[in-house]
Motif scaffolding. Structure first.
Motif, PDB file in Angstrom:
ATOM      1  N   ARG A  35      -1.136  -0.497  -1.903  1.00 48.18           N
ATOM      2  CA  ARG A  35      -2.182  -1.266  -1.228  1.00 48.18           C
ATOM      3  C   ARG A  35      -3.449  -0.448  -0.983  1.00 48.18           C
ATOM      4  O   ARG A  35      -4.442  -0.990  -0.487  1.00 48.18           O
ATOM      5  CB  ARG A  35      -1.644  -1.835   0.073  1.00 48.18           C
ATOM      6  N   SER A  36      -3.412   0.829  -1.305  1.00 53.16           N
ATOM      7  CA  SER A  36      -4.571   1.712  -1.117  1.00 53.16           C
ATOM      8  C   SER A  36      -5.374   1.788  -2.413  1.00 53.16           C
ATOM      9  O   SER A  36      -4.895   2.282  -3.431  1.00 53.16           O
ATOM     10  CB  SER A  36      -4.104   3.116  -0.715  1.00 53.16           C
ATOM     11  N   GLU A  37      -6.616   1.308  -2.373  1.00 48.29           N
ATOM     12  CA  GLU A  37      -7.445   1.295  -3.580  1.00 48.29           C
ATOM     13  C   GLU A  37      -7.679   2.697  -4.125  1.00 48.29           C
ATOM     14  O   GLU A  37      -7.605   2.924  -5.338  1.00 48.29           O
ATOM     15  CB  GLU A  37      -8.780   0.614  -3.277  1.00 48.29           C
ATOM     16  N   SER A  38      -7.966   3.647  -3.256  1.00 52.89           N
ATOM     17  CA  SER A  38      -8.245   5.006  -3.728  1.00 52.89           C
ATOM     18  C   SER A  38      -7.001   5.653  -4.325  1.00 52.89           C
ATOM     19  O   SER A  38      -7.092   6.379  -5.333  1.00 52.89           O
ATOM     20  CB  SER A  38      -8.782   5.865  -2.576  1.00 52.89           C
ATOM     21  N   THR A  39      -5.838   5.379  -3.735  1.00 55.57           N
ATOM     22  CA  THR A  39      -4.592   5.931  -4.266  1.00 55.57           C
ATOM     23  C   THR A  39      -4.315   5.382  -5.652  1.00 55.57           C
ATOM     24  O   THR A  39      -3.965   6.124  -6.580  1.00 55.57           O
ATOM     25  CB  THR A  39      -3.423   5.594  -3.320  1.00 55.57           C
ATOM     26  N   VAL A  40      -4.476   4.078  -5.822  1.00 55.95           N
ATOM     27  CA  VAL A  40      -4.206   3.455  -7.115  1.00 55.95           C
ATOM     28  C   VAL A  40      -5.226   3.911  -8.148  1.00 55.95           C
ATOM     29  O   VAL A  40      -4.871   4.196  -9.302  1.00 55.95           O
ATOM     30  CB  VAL A  40      -4.193   1.925  -6.978  1.00 55.95           C
ATOM     31  N   ILE A  63      11.039 -15.184   7.814  1.00 56.08           N
ATOM     32  CA  ILE A  63       9.634 -15.376   8.167  1.00 56.08           C
ATOM     33  C   ILE A  63       9.113 -14.222   9.013  1.00 56.08           C
ATOM     34  O   ILE A  63       7.911 -13.920   8.992  1.00 56.08           O
ATOM     35  CB  ILE A  63       9.437 -16.736   8.887  1.00 56.08           C
ATOM     36  N   LEU A  64       9.975 -13.541   9.749  1.00 53.81           N
ATOM     37  CA  LEU A  64       9.514 -12.394  10.525  1.00 53.81           C
ATOM     38  C   LEU A  64       9.014 -11.268   9.623  1.00 53.81           C
ATOM     39  O   LEU A  64       8.177 -10.470  10.020  1.00 53.81           O
ATOM     40  CB  LEU A  64      10.637 -11.883  11.435  1.00 53.81           C
ATOM     41  N   ASP A  65       9.555 -11.198   8.411  1.00 54.11           N
ATOM     42  CA  ASP A  65       9.134 -10.171   7.463  1.00 54.11           C
ATOM     43  C   ASP A  65       8.061 -10.668   6.490  1.00 54.11           C
ATOM     44  O   ASP A  65       7.695  -9.946   5.572  1.00 54.11           O
ATOM     45  CB  ASP A  65      10.336  -9.686   6.648  1.00 54.11           C
ATOM     46  N   ALA A  66       7.554 -11.881   6.687  1.00 52.19           N
ATOM     47  CA  ALA A  66       6.588 -12.446   5.743  1.00 52.19           C
ATOM     48  C   ALA A  66       5.354 -11.552   5.556  1.00 52.19           C
ATOM     49  O   ALA A  66       4.916 -11.349   4.419  1.00 52.19           O
ATOM     50  CB  ALA A  66       6.174 -13.845   6.183  1.00 52.19           C
ATOM     51  N   PRO A  67       4.769 -10.992   6.623  1.00 51.31           N
ATOM     52  CA  PRO A  67       3.610 -10.121   6.389  1.00 51.31           C
ATOM     53  C   PRO A  67       3.949  -8.895   5.553  1.00 51.31           C
ATOM     54  O   PRO A  67       3.148  -8.468   4.717  1.00 51.31           O
ATOM     55  CB  PRO A  67       3.182  -9.724   7.817  1.00 51.31           C
ATOM     56  N   ASN A  73       4.076  -7.015  -1.855  1.00 46.33           N
ATOM     57  CA  ASN A  73       4.222  -7.639  -3.161  1.00 46.33           C
ATOM     58  C   ASN A  73       2.915  -8.215  -3.701  1.00 46.33           C
ATOM     59  O   ASN A  73       2.583  -8.019  -4.872  1.00 46.33           O
ATOM     60  CB  ASN A  73       5.274  -8.744  -3.096  1.00 46.33           C
ATOM     61  N   ASP A  74       2.166  -8.901  -2.850  1.00 48.81           N
ATOM     62  CA  ASP A  74       1.004  -9.632  -3.349  1.00 48.81           C
ATOM     63  C   ASP A  74      -0.303  -8.878  -3.148  1.00 48.81           C
ATOM     64  O   ASP A  74      -1.105  -8.771  -4.071  1.00 48.81           O
ATOM     65  CB  ASP A  74       0.955 -11.016  -2.703  1.00 48.81           C
ATOM     66  N   VAL A  75      -0.519  -8.338  -1.952  1.00 44.16           N
ATOM     67  CA  VAL A  75      -1.722  -7.516  -1.777  1.00 44.16           C
ATOM     68  C   VAL A  75      -1.640  -6.293  -2.677  1.00 44.16           C
ATOM     69  O   VAL A  75      -2.623  -5.918  -3.343  1.00 44.16           O
ATOM     70  CB  VAL A  75      -1.896  -7.103  -0.300  1.00 44.16           C
ATOM     71  N   GLY A  76      -0.464  -5.671  -2.738  1.00 42.10           N
ATOM     72  CA  GLY A  76      -0.303  -4.511  -3.614  1.00 42.10           C
ATOM     73  C   GLY A  76      -0.595  -4.842  -5.066  1.00 42.10           C
ATOM     74  O   GLY A  76      -1.280  -4.092  -5.770  1.00 42.10           O
ATOM     75  N   THR A  77      -0.096  -5.975  -5.533  1.00 42.97           N
ATOM     76  CA  THR A  77      -0.350  -6.385  -6.911  1.00 42.97           C
ATOM     77  C   THR A  77      -1.830  -6.682  -7.142  1.00 42.97           C
ATOM     78  O   THR A  77      -2.401  -6.320  -8.177  1.00 42.97           O
ATOM     79  CB  THR A  77       0.501  -7.615  -7.267  1.00 42.97           C
ATOM     80  N   ALA A  78      -2.478  -7.333  -6.173  1.00 42.24           N
ATOM     81  CA  ALA A  78      -3.908  -7.639  -6.308  1.00 42.24           C
ATOM     82  C   ALA A  78      -4.734  -6.356  -6.400  1.00 42.24           C
ATOM     83  O   ALA A  78      -5.662  -6.254  -7.218  1.00 42.24           O
ATOM     84  CB  ALA A  78      -4.368  -8.496  -5.131  1.00 42.24           C
ATOM     85  N   VAL A  79      -4.413  -5.373  -5.563  1.00 40.66           N
ATOM     86  CA  VAL A  79      -5.125  -4.087  -5.619  1.00 40.66           C
ATOM     87  C   VAL A  79      -4.905  -3.420  -6.973  1.00 40.66           C
ATOM     88  O   VAL A  79      -5.840  -2.919  -7.604  1.00 40.66           O
ATOM     89  CB  VAL A  79      -4.662  -3.165  -4.469  1.00 40.66           C
ATOM     90  N   LEU A  80      -3.664  -3.420  -7.441  1.00 43.77           N
ATOM     91  CA  LEU A  80      -3.360  -2.804  -8.732  1.00 43.77           C
ATOM     92  C   LEU A  80      -4.161  -3.451  -9.853  1.00 43.77           C
ATOM     93  O   LEU A  80      -4.775  -2.757 -10.678  1.00 43.77           O
ATOM     94  CB  LEU A  80      -1.861  -2.925  -9.014  1.00 43.77           C
ATOM     95  N   LEU A  81      -4.184  -4.768  -9.910  1.00 43.53           N
ATOM     96  CA  LEU A  81      -4.870  -5.458 -10.996  1.00 43.53           C
ATOM     97  C   LEU A  81      -6.377  -5.241 -10.940  1.00 43.53           C
ATOM     98  O   LEU A  81      -7.029  -5.077 -11.981  1.00 43.53           O
ATOM     99  CB  LEU A  81      -4.541  -6.948 -10.948  1.00 43.53           C
TER     100      LEU A  81
END
Length: 331
Positions: A35-40, A63-67, A73-81
């Motif tokens: 999720r870190s842009e500079s790391t990726v 649902i407690l683990d939804a964030p 999964n999704d923010v990480g993938t968006a940053v990667l792409l």
């Protein structure tokens, strides 16, 4: 296959201990969060192909683990792409999941092809576990899904895996990149996390038999899955690395020979001894009854085929070492 490999991993405590796992000689390890842009951005330097396996897996606390699931999964993938686009990296292999289908394909003797919704608590409480035909109410028969079937995710994890695929599909279309999504079925094998809530039924049963405890089967133990050895999954990834056609393509990674969860528990007990499996009748909302799929597309297009059968693989898994991880602190 002659690739130079760099591994980026956050070492999340739900999967790993504090130290990176043993890696083959010559593999570079970078600890960091996707999720870190500079790391990726730094990890992508000199890279021409990404094999994206980073994800929070399993059911967790729903649902407690939804964030946590959506973030990993999704923010990480968006940053990667986004960073792959900036770095002109145009090839992606994504570790996806069969869970995005929801249930298997179903047919009814009277009404033909049908799509049962989530099972009702009335039926589950009464011990009626097979999905019903939504038209006549009769029992529907499960059949293998293929990659053309519509997704129907039933829990938070499944939703986030489907979102990963949608992100990869949009990325491939907008950049003319190549994205391959490998929809893993129920993966098992050596070094699975032993005490994690996110490890899946194979590790749960394996941990039970090692401790001399009877494996506990939810529902009636007759839910069908396709159990596939992690070594076959690795070979599927290697095959996917060679696909270069622009666009998005999904593949089921499965043996094509389904078994019940009761079969898995019984096979593990047969190797190790100990108490036989116990049918509990308990259920979890969001669980699907049957999910099996055809691997015909990946066999035809990528030349991959499973090499390790259920009997051989489970017998080896029954005595293979597992990996202990610290219990995570989750909200």
């Amino acid at each position: 296959a002659g690739h130079d490999v760099r591994v980026l991993d956050a070492l999340l405590p739900t999967v790993h201990g504090p130290e990176p796992p043993a890696l083959p000689n010559g593999v570079e390890f970078v600890r960091g969060d996707l999720r870190s842009e500079s790391t990726v951005a730094a990890a992508l330097r000199g890279v021409d192909l990404v094999c994206h396996q980073a994800a929070m897996v399993g059911r967790g606390k729903e649902i407690l683990d939804a964030p946590l699931f959506a973030g990993c999964n999704d923010v990480g993938t968006a940053v990667l792409l986004a960073q792959m686009t900036l770095a002109n990296v145009s090839r992606l292999v994504l570790g996806s999941s069969v869970v995005l289908y929801g249930e298997s394909r179903y047919s009814c003797e009277r009404d033909g092809r049908v799509a049962p919704g989530p099972r009702s608590t009335v039926d589950l409480d009464a011990g009626v576990f097979e999905p019903r035909c939504p038209q006549c109410g009769g029992t529907a028969r499960a059949e293998p899904v293929d990659e053309t079937d519509q997704p129907d995710p039933r829990n938070v994890y499944a939703l986030t895996k489907l979102a990963q695929e949608h992100l990869a599909q949009v990325w491939a279309r907008e950049t003319s990149g190549t994205a391959v999504a490998l929809r893993y079925h129920n993966v098992y094998g050596a070094r699975m996390p032993v005490n994690s809530a996110y490890s899946g039924v194979a590790a749960t049963f394996r941990s039970a038999v090692e401790a001399g405890v009877a494996p506990e089967l939810f529902e009636d133990g007759c839910s069908r899955r396709d159990f596939i050895d992690v070594r076959d999954v690795a070979r599927a990834n290697a095959a996917a690395l060679d696909r270069r056609e622009p666009g998005f393509r999904a593949y089921n990674v499965a043996s094509g020979v389904p078994h019940t969860v009761g079969d898995l528990a019984a096979a593990l007990v047969a190797v190790t001894g100990g108490p036989p499996p116990v049918v509990t009748g308990r259920y979890r909302l969001g669980d699907v009854r049957h999910i099996v799929a055809s691997p015909a597309r990946i066999m035809r297009e990528l030349g991959w085929a499973p090499a390790i059968g259920f009997t051989e693989g489970v017998a080896q898994f029954a005595t293979a070492p597992l990996r202990a991880v610290p219990q995570p602190l989750l909200s």
